[in-house]
Motif scaffolding. Sequence first.
Motif, mmCIF file in Angstrom:
data_model
loop_
_atom_site.group_PDB
_atom_site.id
_atom_site.type_symbol
_atom_site.label_atom_id
_atom_site.label_comp_id
_atom_site.label_asym_id
_atom_site.label_seq_id
_atom_site.Cartn_x
_atom_site.Cartn_y
_atom_site.Cartn_z
ATOM 1 N N GLN A 118 47.006 36.239 31.147
ATOM 2 C CA GLN A 118 46.657 35.335 31.941
ATOM 3 C C GLN A 118 46.182 34.126 31.501
ATOM 4 O O GLN A 118 46.323 33.028 31.982
ATOM 5 C CB GLN A 118 45.122 35.971 32.684
ATOM 6 N N THR A 119 45.921 34.010 30.209
ATOM 7 C CA THR A 119 45.431 32.900 29.553
ATOM 8 C C THR A 119 46.798 31.798 29.445
ATOM 9 O O THR A 119 46.517 30.446 29.280
ATOM 10 C CB THR A 119 44.917 33.132 28.101
ATOM 11 N N ILE A 120 48.036 32.410 29.584
ATOM 12 C CA ILE A 120 49.068 31.480 29.235
ATOM 13 C C ILE A 120 49.913 31.568 30.758
ATOM 14 O O ILE A 120 50.852 30.597 30.953
ATOM 15 C CB ILE A 120 49.821 31.670 28.319
ATOM 16 N N SER A 121 49.250 32.399 31.807
ATOM 17 C CA SER A 121 50.270 32.411 32.954
ATOM 18 C C SER A 121 50.061 31.230 33.948
ATOM 19 O O SER A 121 50.968 30.943 34.616
ATOM 20 C CB SER A 121 49.766 33.940 33.631
ATOM 21 N N GLY A 122 48.927 30.442 33.723
ATOM 22 C CA GLY A 122 48.852 29.260 34.500
ATOM 23 C C GLY A 122 49.442 28.203 33.629
ATOM 24 O O GLY A 122 49.370 27.027 34.359
ATOM 25 N N ALA A 123 49.826 28.281 32.583
ATOM 26 C CA ALA A 123 50.581 27.318 31.678
ATOM 27 C C ALA A 123 51.848 26.561 32.587
ATOM 28 O O ALA A 123 52.324 27.372 33.236
ATOM 29 C CB ALA A 123 50.566 27.691 30.419
ATOM 30 N N THR A 124 52.377 25.873 31.775
ATOM 31 C CA THR A 124 53.717 25.361 32.271
ATOM 32 C C THR A 124 54.758 26.348 32.038
ATOM 33 O O THR A 124 54.685 27.217 31.066
ATOM 34 C CB THR A 124 54.141 23.961 31.586
ATOM 35 N N ASP A 147 42.313 41.232 29.585
ATOM 36 C CA ASP A 147 41.797 42.061 30.488
ATOM 37 C C ASP A 147 42.781 42.007 32.096
ATOM 38 O O ASP A 147 42.539 42.762 32.811
ATOM 39 C CB ASP A 147 40.451 42.257 30.857
ATOM 40 N N GLU A 148 43.747 41.286 32.041
ATOM 41 C CA GLU A 148 44.512 40.996 33.050
ATOM 42 C C GLU A 148 45.561 40.372 32.860
ATOM 43 O O GLU A 148 45.909 39.396 32.012
ATOM 44 C CB GLU A 148 43.755 40.289 34.278
ATOM 45 N N VAL A 149 46.955 41.010 33.452
ATOM 46 C CA VAL A 149 48.147 40.297 32.728
ATOM 47 C C VAL A 149 49.217 40.412 33.951
ATOM 48 O O VAL A 149 48.873 41.087 35.025
ATOM 49 C CB VAL A 149 48.677 41.159 31.694
ATOM 50 N N THR A 150 50.309 39.588 34.074
ATOM 51 C CA THR A 150 51.323 39.520 34.946
ATOM 52 C C THR A 150 52.442 40.237 34.365
ATOM 53 O O THR A 150 52.882 39.961 33.159
ATOM 54 C CB THR A 150 51.691 38.033 35.394
ATOM 55 N N VAL A 151 53.097 41.297 34.986
ATOM 56 C CA VAL A 151 53.992 42.226 34.357
ATOM 57 C C VAL A 151 55.314 41.806 35.343
ATOM 58 O O VAL A 151 55.204 41.866 36.397
ATOM 59 C CB VAL A 151 53.950 43.494 34.620
ATOM 60 N N ILE A 152 56.241 41.249 34.683
ATOM 61 C CA ILE A 152 57.577 40.951 35.582
ATOM 62 C C ILE A 152 58.583 42.310 34.940
ATOM 63 O O ILE A 152 58.904 42.166 33.844
ATOM 64 C CB ILE A 152 57.928 39.424 35.076
ATOM 65 N N VAL A 153 59.306 42.491 35.844
ATOM 66 C CA VAL A 153 60.211 43.737 35.590
ATOM 67 C C VAL A 153 61.354 43.298 36.437
ATOM 68 O O VAL A 153 61.638 43.216 37.738
ATOM 69 C CB VAL A 153 59.669 45.189 36.168
ATOM 70 N N SER A 154 62.534 43.234 35.537
ATOM 71 C CA SER A 154 63.890 43.167 36.189
ATOM 72 C C SER A 154 64.846 43.845 34.995
ATOM 73 O O SER A 154 64.361 44.886 34.720
ATOM 74 C CB SER A 154 64.392 41.654 35.937
#
Length: 84
Positions: free
Chosen positions: A46-52, A31-38
């Motif tokens: 989110q489940t893997i955003s805190g991973a290495t 229910d929550e994501v990080t979106v990177i736009v370039s």
Amino acid sequence: MVEVLYQDLSNKDSNYFYIGIPRDWKGGKDDEVTVIVSDVCVVIPQTISGATGELIVLRLLEAMIEGKVVDAGDIQKAVEHILY
């Protein structure tokens, strides 16, 4: 599983384009994501955003290879350019 979706960007408002992500995407459970736009847009659950960073990079590269966006040779060349 990699699913390649081709979409037009007609779904938009004055500030954003809206793209569809399949409802069965396993990252959607967060229910929550990080979106990177370039030059490229990356959506990270989110489940893997805190991973290495290694895990995120490997998952991205695997998806790009499976989706036939790049081949392994392209990745090897890119890494060589970064490292040297």
